[in-house]
Design a protein around this motif. Structure first.
Motif, PDB file in Angstrom:
ATOM      1  N   SER A 641      12.712  11.612  -7.481  1.00  0.00           N
ATOM      2  CA  SER A 641      12.343  12.837  -6.777  1.00  0.00           C
ATOM      3  C   SER A 641      11.414  13.689  -7.625  1.00  0.00           C
ATOM      4  CB  SER A 641      13.596  13.620  -6.417  1.00  0.00           C
ATOM      5  OG  SER A 641      14.328  13.940  -7.592  1.00  0.00           O
ATOM      6  N   TRP A 642      10.606  13.043  -8.399  1.00  0.00           N
ATOM      7  CA  TRP A 642       9.736  13.794  -9.309  1.00  0.00           C
ATOM      8  C   TRP A 642       8.678  14.598  -8.555  1.00  0.00           C
ATOM      9  CZ3 TRP A 642       4.396  12.634  -9.902  1.00  0.00           C
ATOM     10  CH2 TRP A 642       3.934  11.512  -9.173  1.00  0.00           C
ATOM     11  N   LYS A 643       8.376  14.216  -7.329  1.00  0.00           N
ATOM     12  CA  LYS A 643       7.346  14.933  -6.574  1.00  0.00           C
ATOM     13  C   LYS A 643       7.853  16.248  -6.008  1.00  0.00           C
ATOM     14  CE  LYS A 643       4.878  10.768  -5.162  1.00  0.00           C
ATOM     15  NZ  LYS A 643       4.546   9.896  -4.022  1.00  0.00           N
ATOM     16  N   LYS A 644       9.131  16.342  -5.966  1.00  0.00           N
ATOM     17  CA  LYS A 644       9.653  17.547  -5.307  1.00  0.00           C
ATOM     18  C   LYS A 644       9.208  18.813  -6.010  1.00  0.00           C
ATOM     19  CE  LYS A 644      13.702  15.821  -2.900  1.00  0.00           C
ATOM     20  NZ  LYS A 644      15.166  15.943  -2.734  1.00  0.00           N
ATOM     21  N   ALA A 645       9.182  18.747  -7.303  1.00  0.00           N
ATOM     22  CA  ALA A 645       8.742  19.929  -8.041  1.00  0.00           C
ATOM     23  C   ALA A 645       7.297  20.268  -7.696  1.00  0.00           C
ATOM     24  CB  ALA A 645       8.899  19.665  -9.531  1.00  0.00           C
ATOM     25  N   ILE A 646       6.526  19.229  -7.575  1.00  0.00           N
ATOM     26  CA  ILE A 646       5.115  19.475  -7.227  1.00  0.00           C
ATOM     27  C   ILE A 646       5.022  20.093  -5.835  1.00  0.00           C
ATOM     28  CG2 ILE A 646       2.889  18.393  -6.880  1.00  0.00           C
ATOM     29  CD1 ILE A 646       3.738  16.248  -8.868  1.00  0.00           C
ATOM     30  N   TYR A 647       5.772  19.548  -4.931  1.00  0.00           N
ATOM     31  CA  TYR A 647       5.753  20.100  -3.559  1.00  0.00           C
ATOM     32  C   TYR A 647       6.131  21.567  -3.569  1.00  0.00           C
ATOM     33  CZ  TYR A 647       5.788  15.133  -2.280  1.00  0.00           C
ATOM     34  OH  TYR A 647       5.502  13.803  -2.160  1.00  0.00           O
ATOM     35  N   LYS A 648       7.104  21.855  -4.418  1.00  0.00           N
ATOM     36  CA  LYS A 648       7.561  23.231  -4.461  1.00  0.00           C
ATOM     37  C   LYS A 648       6.447  24.163  -4.926  1.00  0.00           C
ATOM     38  CE  LYS A 648      11.857  25.552  -5.718  1.00  0.00           C
ATOM     39  NZ  LYS A 648      13.120  25.402  -6.521  1.00  0.00           N
ATOM     40  N   VAL A 649       5.676  23.659  -5.838  1.00  0.00           N
ATOM     41  CA  VAL A 649       4.562  24.484  -6.315  1.00  0.00           C
ATOM     42  C   VAL A 649       3.492  24.612  -5.239  1.00  0.00           C
ATOM     43  CG1 VAL A 649       2.691  24.574  -7.994  1.00  0.00           C
ATOM     44  CG2 VAL A 649       4.987  23.897  -8.710  1.00  0.00           C
ATOM     45  N   ILE A 650       3.190  23.512  -4.658  1.00  0.00           N
ATOM     46  CA  ILE A 650       2.058  23.511  -3.721  1.00  0.00           C
ATOM     47  C   ILE A 650       2.366  24.336  -2.483  1.00  0.00           C
ATOM     48  CG2 ILE A 650       0.550  22.050  -2.340  1.00  0.00           C
ATOM     49  CD1 ILE A 650       0.320  21.833  -5.445  1.00  0.00           C
ATOM     50  N   CYS A 651       3.600  24.295  -2.076  1.00  0.00           N
ATOM     51  CA  CYS A 651       3.925  25.012  -0.832  1.00  0.00           C
ATOM     52  C   CYS A 651       3.774  26.511  -0.999  1.00  0.00           C
ATOM     53  CB  CYS A 651       5.334  24.655  -0.381  1.00  0.00           C
ATOM     54  SG  CYS A 651       6.622  25.386  -1.394  1.00  0.00           S
ATOM     55  N   LYS A 652       3.734  26.959  -2.245  1.00  0.00           N
ATOM     56  CA  LYS A 652       3.560  28.397  -2.468  1.00  0.00           C
ATOM     57  C   LYS A 652       2.085  28.785  -2.509  1.00  0.00           C
ATOM     58  CE  LYS A 652       7.845  28.798  -5.066  1.00  0.00           C
ATOM     59  NZ  LYS A 652       8.458  28.981  -6.409  1.00  0.00           N
ATOM     60  N   LEU A 653       1.255  27.827  -2.421  1.00  0.00           N
ATOM     61  CA  LEU A 653      -0.181  28.119  -2.538  1.00  0.00           C
ATOM     62  C   LEU A 653      -0.844  28.276  -1.173  1.00  0.00           C
ATOM     63  CD1 LEU A 653      -1.092  25.629  -5.418  1.00  0.00           C
ATOM     64  CD2 LEU A 653      -0.488  28.059  -5.577  1.00  0.00           C
ATOM     65  N   ASP A 654      -0.045  28.300  -0.185  1.00  0.00           N
ATOM     66  CA  ASP A 654      -0.633  28.470   1.150  1.00  0.00           C
ATOM     67  C   ASP A 654      -1.280  29.843   1.272  1.00  0.00           C
ATOM     68  OD1 ASP A 654       0.124  26.012   1.857  1.00  0.00           O
ATOM     69  OD2 ASP A 654       1.470  26.615   3.464  1.00  0.00           O
ATOM     70  N   SER A 655      -2.342  29.852   1.978  1.00  0.00           N
ATOM     71  CA  SER A 655      -3.004  31.125   2.273  1.00  0.00           C
ATOM     72  C   SER A 655      -3.054  31.307   3.788  1.00  0.00           C
ATOM     73  CB  SER A 655      -4.421  31.143   1.685  1.00  0.00           C
ATOM     74  OG  SER A 655      -5.128  29.995   2.093  1.00  0.00           O
ATOM     75  N   ASP A 656      -3.420  32.480   4.168  1.00  0.00           N
ATOM     76  CA  ASP A 656      -3.461  32.773   5.596  1.00  0.00           C
ATOM     77  C   ASP A 656      -4.615  32.043   6.259  1.00  0.00           C
ATOM     78  OD1 ASP A 656      -1.292  34.360   5.383  1.00  0.00           O
ATOM     79  OD2 ASP A 656      -2.455  36.210   5.098  1.00  0.00           O
ATOM     80  N   VAL A 657      -4.344  31.609   7.436  1.00  0.00           N
ATOM     81  CA  VAL A 657      -5.402  30.977   8.221  1.00  0.00           C
ATOM     82  C   VAL A 657      -6.244  32.082   8.859  1.00  0.00           C
ATOM     83  CG1 VAL A 657      -5.891  29.389  10.100  1.00  0.00           C
ATOM     84  CG2 VAL A 657      -3.871  29.056   8.677  1.00  0.00           C
ATOM     85  N   PRO A 658      -7.530  31.932   8.804  1.00  0.00           N
ATOM     86  CA  PRO A 658      -8.377  32.986   9.400  1.00  0.00           C
ATOM     87  C   PRO A 658      -8.068  33.190  10.880  1.00  0.00           C
ATOM     88  CG  PRO A 658      -9.691  31.504   8.079  1.00  0.00           C
ATOM     89  CD  PRO A 658      -8.322  30.910   8.157  1.00  0.00           C
ATOM     90  N   GLU A 659      -8.275  34.392  11.284  1.00  0.00           N
ATOM     91  CA  GLU A 659      -7.988  34.748  12.673  1.00  0.00           C
ATOM     92  C   GLU A 659      -8.835  33.953  13.657  1.00  0.00           C
ATOM     93  OE1 GLU A 659      -5.756  37.101  14.082  1.00  0.00           O
ATOM     94  OE2 GLU A 659      -4.870  36.739  12.120  1.00  0.00           O
ATOM     95  N   GLU A 660      -9.952  33.514  13.181  1.00  0.00           N
ATOM     96  CA  GLU A 660     -10.832  32.786  14.093  1.00  0.00           C
ATOM     97  C   GLU A 660     -10.146  31.568  14.681  1.00  0.00           C
ATOM     98  OE1 GLU A 660     -13.518  35.246  11.709  1.00  0.00           O
ATOM     99  OE2 GLU A 660     -11.728  34.079  11.318  1.00  0.00           O
ATOM    100  N   PHE A 661      -9.222  31.042  13.933  1.00  0.00           N
ATOM    101  CA  PHE A 661      -8.535  29.860  14.442  1.00  0.00           C
ATOM    102  C   PHE A 661      -7.629  30.192  15.615  1.00  0.00           C
ATOM    103  CE2 PHE A 661     -10.015  28.314  10.460  1.00  0.00           C
ATOM    104  CZ  PHE A 661     -10.145  26.954  10.624  1.00  0.00           C
TER     105      PHE A 661
END
Length: 667
Positions: A641-661
């Motif tokens: 499960s070594w990827k889980k830590a990476i997933y945890k990091v990456i999931c926090k890097l989400d940004s808002d989707v522009p309103e245009e979408f």
DNA sequence: TTATCACCTG
DNA sequence: CAGGTGATAA
């Protein structure tokens, strides 16, 4: 209920010719509506007279015209004017029927041909009126009765004239016309003005419809007539007819109608000269018969529709009902109807769905049952101008000027996707991607349209998107047609869902779908550049044109899961490759737009390369790559499960989707 | 129990 | 990209 009058009326007026057509179809409609609504009190003859009112300025020119019209037409005019928005000169005419040439109006030019033309008009008007009017109009002694009949329709709504009406009305008319009229005063005494306005409005609409129908009938009549008498075909240029400014509201229809009228009258007169009165009379009879049938049918048709609408309370008409109303009715109804809810676009969308059907109904006399496909087709094409939205570039032409035939959308003539897109997209997204930082700068290269219509340009530049959008547009055009058998799975447009979707996003009201389309997939992929772990709410917000259910939500989530899968696979792959390549410093691992990693990702999520990937995604990609590199370097990959830590990091890097979408279901 | 996720497979 | 599966958290 006394049903004898309309029957008798129609039969008498047609003198036995009418029944040959289809009396069973039209007469019941006529009957039913005659008594169901107060509007029924306006006899068809009265309406026709009103419609042709301005064509009988000089009734003296023809004795017979005068004979038939002196009482009834004038009475009709005066009465109609009480509620009608028609011209004022009718009142003048009514003041001195039968011996009057309008001079005070000042809107009519009295050139030398005026008397001539007016005489012709009077004849035609007479013919038509005799056909569709009172059964007794041919009898001199009954001119009074015609007058009474027409007048009664108005008087019946006013209780204080009840006695007078009863005195003068024949019994059968009293029953028929007075029936609903008698009931009305009691129920409407407290809202007389309101009801009057309503009736006026309905009458106006009715007049519009009648004018259209009459115009069609005239054309038919001329067609038949010209076949009989081809040598007179070139005599149809007698329209130096003055145009009355007071009737400017009917410019297109009535002017046309006037010309046809003049032509008919001219032909009638020629026949009188050449063949003689008797022959003319006989042919006129045949013409009368023809016109009788046509007019009666049309009048019943029109009246039926008018009353069908009137029978509803006006504002709570279902869209289906409105679809079968005349365009005029529709417009009038929409004008009256308050804008429902917070959605400002929705009523216009409804109009778009309604008006085309109505127009087509009148464009073809045979179009008694507009096909569903055509309706939906028009739904896309013939949308009236919407309220200009802030972001829409002013230079973008509105393709559908009101009351004009807009862009003709035809399946038989293949259209370029851009054409479809132009019309589909123009009213979908209101935001301009041109100024959006995510738009690829190269997008302005190819098409001049991209300046004014960046949205279209975006969509068109992507081959994938274009084809998908084309399907999208056609799918929308098909209305309640499943297009699964093309290539879009689960794409179904259900009219019943229009409302709810329109509520959620009025701009997407034309593209409500139950299933996800390739366009949605593409959009989701582009959204992935901003968010790797979108929540269900985000998905719902950014796919407003999708009817969400468990399955759809799961599918969307699955999409993003697949996106992530590919993303992480690529990251791991490139991280391992970097390790194999002997990169020791993590700072040497960067993700730029030139890097192979990015090309792979861009090829997957932005295949057409028509979307400018945000810089943030580059950063996130680089971080992800570093994470994988670090983990692999630290031999953490031995942990299942070594990827889980990476997933945890990456999931926090989400940004808002522009309103245009949000405002676009496709990109 | 349901929703979400990663993983595997086709 | 979808279907299936198992794990996990709410």
């Amino acid at each position: 209920m006394n049903l004898s009058l309309p029957d008798q009326t129609m039969h008498n007026s047609s003198e036995g010719c009418l029944e040959d057509d289809k009396p069973d179809v039209m007469l019941p409609c006529f009957r039913r509506n005659m008594y169901d609504e107060p509007l029924a009190s306006y006899s068809s003859g009265s309406i026709i007279s009103q419609l042709l009112r301005k064509t009988i300025h000089n009734k003296r020119a023809l004795d017979e015209s005068h004979f038939y019209l002196s009482g009834s037409a004038a009475a009709d005019s005066s009465q109609e004017d009480q509620c009608s928005v028609s011209s004022k000169d009718s009142t003048v005419e009514a003041a001195s029927p039968g011996a009057h040439v309008p001079t005070g109006a000042g809107t009519e030019v009295e050139h030398p041909m005026a008397d001539h033309l007016q005489a012709k008009r009077a004849r035609v008007e007479n013919i038509i009126r005799v056909m569709a009017g009172s059964p007794n109009s041919r009898q001199p002694g009954d001119s009074e009765r015609c007058d009474t009949d027409a007048r009664d329709t108005r008087e019946a709504r006013e209780a204080y004239r009840e006695n007078k009406r009863k005195q003068r009305l024949p019994q059968h008319q009293e029953h028929s016309v007075g029936g609903p009229a008698n009931r009305r005063p009691g129920s409407s005494s407290n809202s007389d003005n309101c009801n009057k306005d309503e009736e006026c409005h309905k009458l106006k609409e009715q007049l519009h419809s009648m004018q259209r129908l009459l115009r069609q009938l005239q054309e038919k009549f001329l067609h038949v007539y010209n076949q009989e008498d081809p040598e007179n075909n070139d005599r149809d240029d007698t329209e130096g007819v003055e145009h009355e400014s007071t009737e400017s509201r009917y410019v297109s229809t009535e002017d046309d109608f006037e010309r046809k009228n003049s032509r008919v009258t001219a032909e009638c007169k020629d026949r009188m000269k050449v063949v003689g009165y008797l022959v003319q009379q006989r042919e006129s009879r045949s013409l009368q018969d023809t016109l009788k049938q046509e007019l009666s049918r049309a009048v019943n048709d029109c009246v039926d529709r008018v009353f069908k609408k009137a029978s509803s309370t006006g504002q709570d008409l279902s869209p289906q009902q409105r679809m079968c109303s005349s365009p005029e009715l529709q417009i009038g109804a929409d004008r009256k109807r308050p804008q429902a809810g917070s959605s400002q676009e929705q009523p216009q969308a409804e109009e778009a769905a309604v008006k085309p059907c109505s127009l087509e109904y009148y464009e073809s006399s045979e179009a008694h049952s507009p096909p569903d496909q055509t309706e939906a087709l028009s739904l896309v094409v013939r949308k009236p101008p919407v309220t200009p939205l802030s972001s829409v570039t002013p230079t973008v032409k509105r393709p559908y000027p009101m009351h004009q035939n807009p862009f003709q959308f035809s399946y038989s003539t293949p259209l370029h996707d851009s054409q479809i897109l132009e019309h589909l997209l123009k009213y979908g997204p209101h935001s301009s991607f041109g100024g959006h930082p995510c738009m690829a700068p190269s997008m302005d290269r190819n098409s001049p349209d991209s300046v004014d219509m960046p949205w279209d340009a975006i969509a068109m530049r992507s081959k994938v998107t274009s084809s998908h959008l084309a399907h999208h547009a056609r799918a929308s055009a098909l209305g309640a047609v499943t297009v699964d058998n093309l290539c879009l799975p689960h794409v179904k447009i259900e009219c019943g869902e229009l409302q709810s979707m329109a509520d959620r996003n009025p701009y997407m009201s034309l593209n409500i779908q139950e299933g996800l389309t390739p366009s949605h997939l593409k959009k989701a992929k582009l959204m992935f550049f901003y968010t790797r772990y979108p929540s269900s709410n985000v998905l719902k917000n950014f796919f407003p044109d999708v009817k969400f259910n468990r399955c759809i939500t799961s599918q969307l989530i699955k999409w993003f899961s697949n996106f992530r899968e590919f993303y992480y696979i690529q990251m791991e792959k490139f991280a391992r490759q970097a390790i194999v390549d002997g990169i020791s410093d993590i700072k040497d691992m960067t993700v730029s737009r030139d890097s192979e990693l990015f090309r792979a990702l861009n090829m997957h999520y932005n295949k057409a390369n028509d979307f400018h990937v945000p810089d943030r995604f580059m950063e996130v990609s680089e971080i992800t790559l570093h994470e994988f590199y670090s983990a692999i370097s630290a031999a953490k990959d031995s942990d299942p499960s070594w990827k889980k830590a990476i997933y945890k990091v990456i999931c926090k890097l989400d940004s808002d989707v522009p309103e245009e979408f949000k405002t676009s279901s496709y990109l």
